[in-house]
Design a protein around this motif. Sequence first.
Motif, mmCIF file in Angstrom:
data_model
loop_
_atom_site.group_PDB
_atom_site.id
_atom_site.type_symbol
_atom_site.label_atom_id
_atom_site.label_comp_id
_atom_site.label_asym_id
_atom_site.label_seq_id
_atom_site.Cartn_x
_atom_site.Cartn_y
_atom_site.Cartn_z
ATOM 1 N N ILE A 63 70.041 39.208 63.169
ATOM 2 C CA ILE A 63 69.099 39.856 62.265
ATOM 3 C C ILE A 63 69.812 40.123 60.941
ATOM 4 O O ILE A 63 70.807 40.845 60.901
ATOM 5 N N ILE A 64 69.320 39.519 59.858
ATOM 6 C CA ILE A 64 69.919 39.732 58.529
ATOM 7 C C ILE A 64 68.830 40.094 57.519
ATOM 8 O O ILE A 64 68.856 39.661 56.367
ATOM 9 N N THR A 65 67.869 40.889 57.981
ATOM 10 C CA THR A 65 66.778 41.307 57.107
ATOM 11 C C THR A 65 67.283 42.281 56.048
ATOM 12 O O THR A 65 68.306 42.946 56.219
ATOM 13 N N ASP A 66 66.526 42.377 54.942
ATOM 14 C CA ASP A 66 66.999 43.100 53.758
ATOM 15 C C ASP A 66 66.681 44.585 53.733
ATOM 16 O O ASP A 66 67.232 45.316 52.913
ATOM 17 N N ASN A 67 65.746 45.041 54.565
ATOM 18 C CA ASN A 67 65.414 46.465 54.516
ATOM 19 C C ASN A 67 65.375 47.052 55.923
ATOM 20 O O ASN A 67 65.229 46.344 56.921
ATOM 21 N N ASN A 68 65.542 48.361 55.990
ATOM 22 C CA ASN A 68 65.711 49.039 57.277
ATOM 23 C C ASN A 68 64.516 48.877 58.207
ATOM 24 O O ASN A 68 64.685 48.697 59.415
ATOM 25 N N GLN A 69 63.297 48.935 57.667
ATOM 26 C CA GLN A 69 62.138 48.864 58.552
ATOM 27 C C GLN A 69 62.029 47.488 59.208
ATOM 28 O O GLN A 69 61.755 47.387 60.403
ATOM 29 N N GLU A 70 62.247 46.427 58.460
ATOM 30 C CA GLU A 70 62.212 45.087 59.055
ATOM 31 C C GLU A 70 63.316 44.930 60.098
ATOM 32 O O GLU A 70 63.097 44.338 61.159
ATOM 33 N N PRO A 85 70.484 41.075 70.471
ATOM 34 C CA PRO A 85 70.614 40.907 69.016
ATOM 35 C C PRO A 85 71.967 41.351 68.481
ATOM 36 O O PRO A 85 72.715 42.088 69.136
ATOM 37 N N THR A 86 72.270 40.898 67.282
ATOM 38 C CA THR A 86 73.321 41.478 66.467
ATOM 39 C C THR A 86 72.776 41.588 65.050
ATOM 40 O O THR A 86 71.926 40.787 64.648
ATOM 41 N N ILE A 87 73.212 42.598 64.313
ATOM 42 C CA ILE A 87 72.752 42.817 62.950
ATOM 43 C C ILE A 87 73.917 42.572 62.002
ATOM 44 O O ILE A 87 75.013 43.112 62.210
ATOM 45 N N LEU A 88 73.693 41.762 60.980
ATOM 46 C CA LEU A 88 74.727 41.454 60.006
ATOM 47 C C LEU A 88 74.205 41.684 58.593
ATOM 48 O O LEU A 88 72.990 41.708 58.362
ATOM 49 N N GLN A 89 75.127 41.822 57.660
ATOM 50 C CA GLN A 89 74.761 41.926 56.253
ATOM 51 C C GLN A 89 74.248 40.581 55.764
ATOM 52 O O GLN A 89 74.807 39.538 56.086
ATOM 53 N N SER A 90 73.181 40.612 54.986
ATOM 54 C CA SER A 90 72.591 39.377 54.487
ATOM 55 C C SER A 90 73.301 38.929 53.210
ATOM 56 O O SER A 90 73.385 39.692 52.244
ATOM 57 N N PRO A 91 73.806 37.689 53.167
ATOM 58 C CA PRO A 91 74.377 37.169 51.923
ATOM 59 C C PRO A 91 73.291 36.567 51.048
ATOM 60 O O PRO A 91 72.168 36.327 51.505
ATOM 61 N N VAL A 92 73.604 36.328 49.796
ATOM 62 C CA VAL A 92 72.660 35.651 48.909
ATOM 63 C C VAL A 92 72.525 34.192 49.328
ATOM 64 O O VAL A 92 71.439 33.620 49.337
ATOM 65 N N SER A 93 73.644 33.607 49.721
ATOM 66 C CA SER A 93 73.672 32.209 50.126
ATOM 67 C C SER A 93 74.796 32.022 51.134
ATOM 68 O O SER A 93 75.797 32.744 51.099
ATOM 69 N N THR A 94 74.637 31.058 52.035
ATOM 70 C CA THR A 94 75.724 30.778 52.976
ATOM 71 C C THR A 94 76.798 29.915 52.338
ATOM 72 O O THR A 94 77.841 29.683 52.940
ATOM 73 N N SER A 98 81.119 34.269 49.948
ATOM 74 C CA SER A 98 81.297 35.721 49.961
ATOM 75 C C SER A 98 81.714 36.160 51.360
ATOM 76 O O SER A 98 81.601 35.410 52.338
ATOM 77 N N GLN A 99 82.182 37.400 51.454
ATOM 78 C CA GLN A 99 82.591 37.940 52.757
ATOM 79 C C GLN A 99 81.423 37.915 53.742
ATOM 80 O O GLN A 99 81.592 37.560 54.917
ATOM 81 N N ALA A 100 80.228 38.305 53.265
ATOM 82 C CA ALA A 100 79.054 38.326 54.147
ATOM 83 C C ALA A 100 78.682 36.920 54.615
ATOM 84 O O ALA A 100 78.301 36.720 55.775
ATOM 85 N N ALA A 101 78.796 35.927 53.728
ATOM 86 C CA ALA A 101 78.441 34.549 54.084
ATOM 87 C C ALA A 101 79.418 33.975 55.099
ATOM 88 O O ALA A 101 79.012 33.332 56.081
ATOM 89 N N VAL A 102 80.708 34.197 54.859
ATOM 90 C CA VAL A 102 81.724 33.684 55.784
ATOM 91 C C VAL A 102 81.543 34.299 57.165
ATOM 92 O O VAL A 102 81.608 33.610 58.190
ATOM 93 N N LYS A 103 81.299 35.608 57.202
ATOM 94 C CA LYS A 103 81.104 36.279 58.487
ATOM 95 C C LYS A 103 79.855 35.777 59.198
ATOM 96 O O LYS A 103 79.870 35.528 60.411
ATOM 97 N N LEU A 104 78.759 35.602 58.453
ATOM 98 C CA LEU A 104 77.509 35.127 59.047
ATOM 99 C C LEU A 104 77.696 33.764 59.705
ATOM 100 O O LEU A 104 77.278 33.551 60.855
ATOM 101 N N LEU A 105 78.295 32.823 59.005
ATOM 102 C CA LEU A 105 78.487 31.482 59.566
ATOM 103 C C LEU A 105 79.453 31.507 60.747
ATOM 104 O O LEU A 105 79.279 30.759 61.723
ATOM 105 N N ASN A 106 80.453 32.377 60.681
ATOM 106 C CA ASN A 106 81.390 32.532 61.797
ATOM 107 C C ASN A 106 80.644 33.018 63.035
ATOM 108 O O ASN A 106 80.784 32.461 64.128
#
Length: 555
Positions: A63-70, A85-94, A98-106
Amino acid sequence: MPELVLPDLLLKAALEYPDLGINYMRDDGSLSKQSYWKLKKEAESLSSGFVEMGIKPGDTAIIITDNNQETINCLWGCFFAGIVPTILQSPVSTSDHSQAAVKLLNVFQQLGKPLVICSKPIGNDDEEFGKKMVLYSSLRRGKAIPGFRPLPDDLAFIQFSSGSTGDPKGIMLSHRNLAVNMNSIALGLHLTHDDHTGNWMPLYHDMGLIGYHLTPIYFTHEQYHIETVDFIKNPSLWLDLISEQSINVTGCPNFGQALVLRHLKRKVDFPAWNFSRMKAMLNGAEPISVRIMDEFVSQLQRFQFPVEAMMPVYGMAEATLAISFTPLMQPSVITQFDIEELDRNRKAIQVNPSSTGKTGRQISGVGVALDRVNIRLVDEHEQEVPEGISGHIQISGPSVTHGYYQNSSATEALFCGDWLRTGDIGFFFKGNLYISGRHKDIIFMNGKNYFAHDLESLACTLEDLSYGKVIFGGITDPKSSKEKVLAFVAGISEPKAPELLHRLRLLFRKNLGIQLDELILLRSNEIPKTSSGKIQRYKIIQRYLAGEFKEKRVK
């Protein structure tokens, strides 16, 4: 209620307290409310949609949605469908590295390329990732059907570590792990159904998710959430929320306290804030700065903040969340310890610098072990050490994870029998637990161990430097084989660097008797931090050893 599984908790909250729920604060300060009953209905609808998509119980999802309710809607849709599930920070692009993108793909690879739920399309050049990406707005909603009922020891959630010492590891949490720890938290905070919990921390962080979302459902009461980005832009939103909604349980680690302090110093007109109802402001997630905590409490006292409500705590994701709390509404225990004895001989000896002349290290206690949590301190041979002797902190109990997701080698290294190695160094003194620092953040110099955050705290006594803008690290020089101490500083211009280095050298020579070898200038955005604001020192050291910053080094 430790035998209840997560779907049961929301069903119980919705049926017994249908008017209580989740309040979402917008960036303009307005609130929208989602009752636990409405959340249950949304979770049932999303759960049916997941089943129609062919997703089975036991499958994973990101789950990498942008707001708390989603994020919360998706989370409970997964729980009701038996999806992990796992929740991760959403990057602008994979593809932005960025740190968030590298972590997401990992994580995407670690979980076997699962479903990824996002708020908006994420630019990517990974075809496999693109095929698995589904927009929240396009998720199917189905008619409520009997949900999957997991067993207490089934895997419920995977909390990926922040990666402060390397690649993120998937911490496996069962329904029992979560229920036991939430029960311990509820006991430690004396929670009631009349409490109001307020949160600005991200839901991809264990404190934000478990402490301020799941626990208020476990022991049902009203909860309030601010988007983290809105808090960072305008900390007054959080202060407004506390005052206007009578928030009495919240949290704020060093990072947040320093941000609020800077905000208050710039602020000219102050509302008639009233924080008198506060019973617990939890302070953890990173090493506690006594200086920042004292200044923060002092500033909030102007608005009827009870001093005893400041609550130093200790926890980690591998323990589900919480390990020890300062007893509720008891003063924080701050003690000065002899630096020489603690660093060289590992002995915790209280000193009074004004009368003895000895240099003291001021450390905040983090209280006592929570219910059903066991803590022990051991030496390098895994043998227990007595009170007053510093050692490696290990924990055990039913809220402790069984290991890392599909990572047997890391799991094996994590445990000593039934005891989990936290990686932290600490000691007991007069019944309280104290955290000295992280084992991997120790700097060795002149036969003594120094913790990086202690050196950073000392450096911040200079007016030019502020918390979060200075990093200390130690390396072994590959040419001379000598130990070197490095200071990385952001927000200082090049012309001022030599004079700052001179003052730092005098400061460290006078107080610690150590030599500071180099000052390296950074931009503020070059300081890597975790989701809780914890500095990732190893990343800066890696870049230095790789030959970066050569033009920014001052010797």
